[in-house]
Design an enzyme around this catalytic site. Structure first.
Site, PDB file in Angstrom:
ATOM      1  CG  PHE A 145      -3.983  -1.768  10.071  1.00 35.96           C
ATOM      2  CD1 PHE A 145      -4.804  -2.824  10.432  1.00 35.96           C
ATOM      3  CD2 PHE A 145      -3.174  -1.912   8.944  1.00 35.96           C
ATOM      4  CE1 PHE A 145      -4.821  -4.005   9.688  1.00 35.96           C
ATOM      5  CE2 PHE A 145      -3.183  -3.073   8.201  1.00 35.96           C
ATOM      6  CZ  PHE A 145      -4.013  -4.116   8.578  1.00 35.96           C
ATOM      7  CG  ASP A 146       0.652   1.316   9.149  1.00 40.34           C
ATOM      8  OD1 ASP A 146       0.019   1.799  10.099  1.00 40.34           O
ATOM      9  OD2 ASP A 146       1.149   2.017   8.242  1.00 40.34           O
ATOM     10  CB  THR A 147       2.168   1.153  14.403  1.00 47.67           C
ATOM     11  OG1 THR A 147       2.483   2.339  13.665  1.00 47.67           O
ATOM     12  CG2 THR A 147       3.117   1.044  15.588  1.00 47.67           C
ATOM     13  CE1 TYR A 197      -0.303   2.812   3.676  1.00 45.47           C
ATOM     14  CE2 TYR A 197       0.624   0.788   4.551  1.00 45.47           C
ATOM     15  CZ  TYR A 197       0.372   2.145   4.671  1.00 45.47           C
ATOM     16  OH  TYR A 197       0.799   2.818   5.779  1.00 45.47           O
TER      17      TYR A 197
END
Length: 420
Positions: A202-204, A110
């Site tokens: 979210f990605d952390t 992404y």
């Protein structure tokens, strides 16, 4: 949630005969009618010119209220390899989870719609995933070779946030917030169900869990130019991220996350190979035990010196050794021998206290011998005797921990050999 308990072996991905995409690049958007068209066309042109595999671009619309859905639909209809997904709820994490969970592409990525990251880093980002070398990949603006143009405020917030992650969650990756990441689909299928956040954290959270599970994260230095028109609310995002740090840190501390589901994946870890005459995990356990032991000894000496101000040597030794022993057992349980969760925690502590009793007997006996040898030993002499006694107790403690308190489970082969 997937039923498999381990990930498949990493393999180099090959072009698909059917032309199905090897890479699916998701562009999450919310009210981006101005930037969406130029972003997708520029990204499509770059991938067409430089990427050697079939690809797809997915526009994930997070409940936009402007013309973004209409523009996304137009791009999907006119640009080959572009599709549009509409979500009725906001949240970048929710958009990524939805698209990644339904994608058939073996590599998922992404990037932000503003294209702040130089697209020349895209192929280096996904190449380690295609080759089978790594499980996740992230762009980093904090590497020495990265070239970044942004204001002092965003620079300070980014570095402060990553410092918080390193100090509170022991994260070793350098840049959690760069909107430029990729993951293998087989990893995502097992990792995403463990990630709770649906927004910017979210990605952390995904990276922290992946790192704790022992997955390999590849970092790519990027050239990055700040978008002055960014709609991200820095303060609100920072507050939500700090809440996420607290939630994940608490879950990791109590062993509430089943990260063993991802532990020792693929079956290609050289540490899994049977080596004649080499006990499994001995070197790693020795290093962990020594590190915990050093900290425990410092804690013990500090407590002993504090207690000695008000009580006798024997009582101070017993109290300091008891408190440090409880902490030592908990730390070795989690860090040295990799035992997670609450199962058998009380039993382990009880066994640890028995081992503590042996250490107490050694140190108490040493103090008694010192007292018999001299009527008024100096504080320095007491500490020297205790350190020597503790070294002997430490060796015995490791052997008992490894063979009795936290023994390695027997494998099927071991059981078969035992029954012959």
């Amino acid at each position: 949630m997937p039923t498999e308990t381990t990930l498949p072996r990493r393999e180099h991905l090959t072009p698909r005969a059917s032309g199905e995409p090897v890479l699916d690049v998701v562009v999450p958007v919310f009210n981006e009618e101005k930037d969406l068209g130029p972003c997708v066309r520029r990204l499509h042109e770059h991938l067409t010119r430089t990427f050697p595999y079939a690809f797809r671009i997915t526009v994930a619309d997070n409940a936009s209220t402007d013309r973004t859905p209409e523009i996304a639909a137009g791009l999907a209809a006119t640009v080959p390899g572009v599709r549009s997904v509409r979500l009725e709820q906001k949240g970048r994490g929710r958009a990524l989870r939805t698209v990644w969970s339904g994608s058939e592409a073996p590599v998922l990525a992404y990037m932000d719609v503003d294209l702040s990251t130089d697209l020349n880093a895209l192929l280096p980002l996904v190449a380690p995933l295609i080759s089978g070398h790594s499980d996740l990949a992230i762009g980093t603006r904090l590497a020495r070779s990265s070239r970044v143009v942004r204001g002092a405020k965003r620079e300070f917030v980014s570095r402060a946030y990553n410092l918080i992650l390193r100090s509170s969650l022991a994260a070793r990756f350098s840049d959690a917030q760069c909107g430029f990441k990729a993951i293998r689909r087989d990893v995502a299928q097992r990792l995403l169900p463990l990630v709770e956040d649906t927004g910017w954290f979210f990605d952390t959270e995904m990276l922290v869990l992946a790192e704790r599970a022992g997955l390999r994260i590849h970092e790519v230095p990027v050239d990055w130019v700040d978008d002055p028109d960014s709609t991200v609310h820095i303060v609100r995002t920072a507050v939500e991220d700090l809440k996420g740090v607290w939630r994940v840190g608490r879950a990791l501390a109590v062993g509430a996350l089943p990260l063993d589901r991802l532990g020792r994946p693929f079956g290609d870890d050289p540490r899994d190979r049977d080596l004649t005459g080499v006990p499994r995990g001995l070197a790693r356990q020795l290093l962990g035990f020594c590190a915990v032991g050093v900290l425990s000894t410092l804690c013990y000496l500090a407590l002993y010196s504090l207690f000695r101000l008000g009580i006798g040597a024997q009582a101070a030794n017993a109290a300091a050794l008891l408190l440090s022993a409880v902490a030592n057992t908990a730390a070795n349980r989690r860090l040295t021998f990799g035992v997670r969760g609450r199962e058998r925690a009380l039993r382990h502590q009880a066994q640890g206290l028995l081992v503590f009793g042996i250490g107490l007997a050694l140190t108490a006996g040493s103090l008694a011998a010192l007292g018999a040898a001299t009527d008024r030993p100096s504080h320095g002499t007491e500490l020297a005797v205790l350190i020597t006694a503790n070294l002997a107790a430490t060796v015995l403690r490791f052997l008992l921990f490894r063979s009795w308190v936290f023994p390695e489970p027997r494998t099927t082969t071991d059981l078969k050999d035992h029954t012959r």
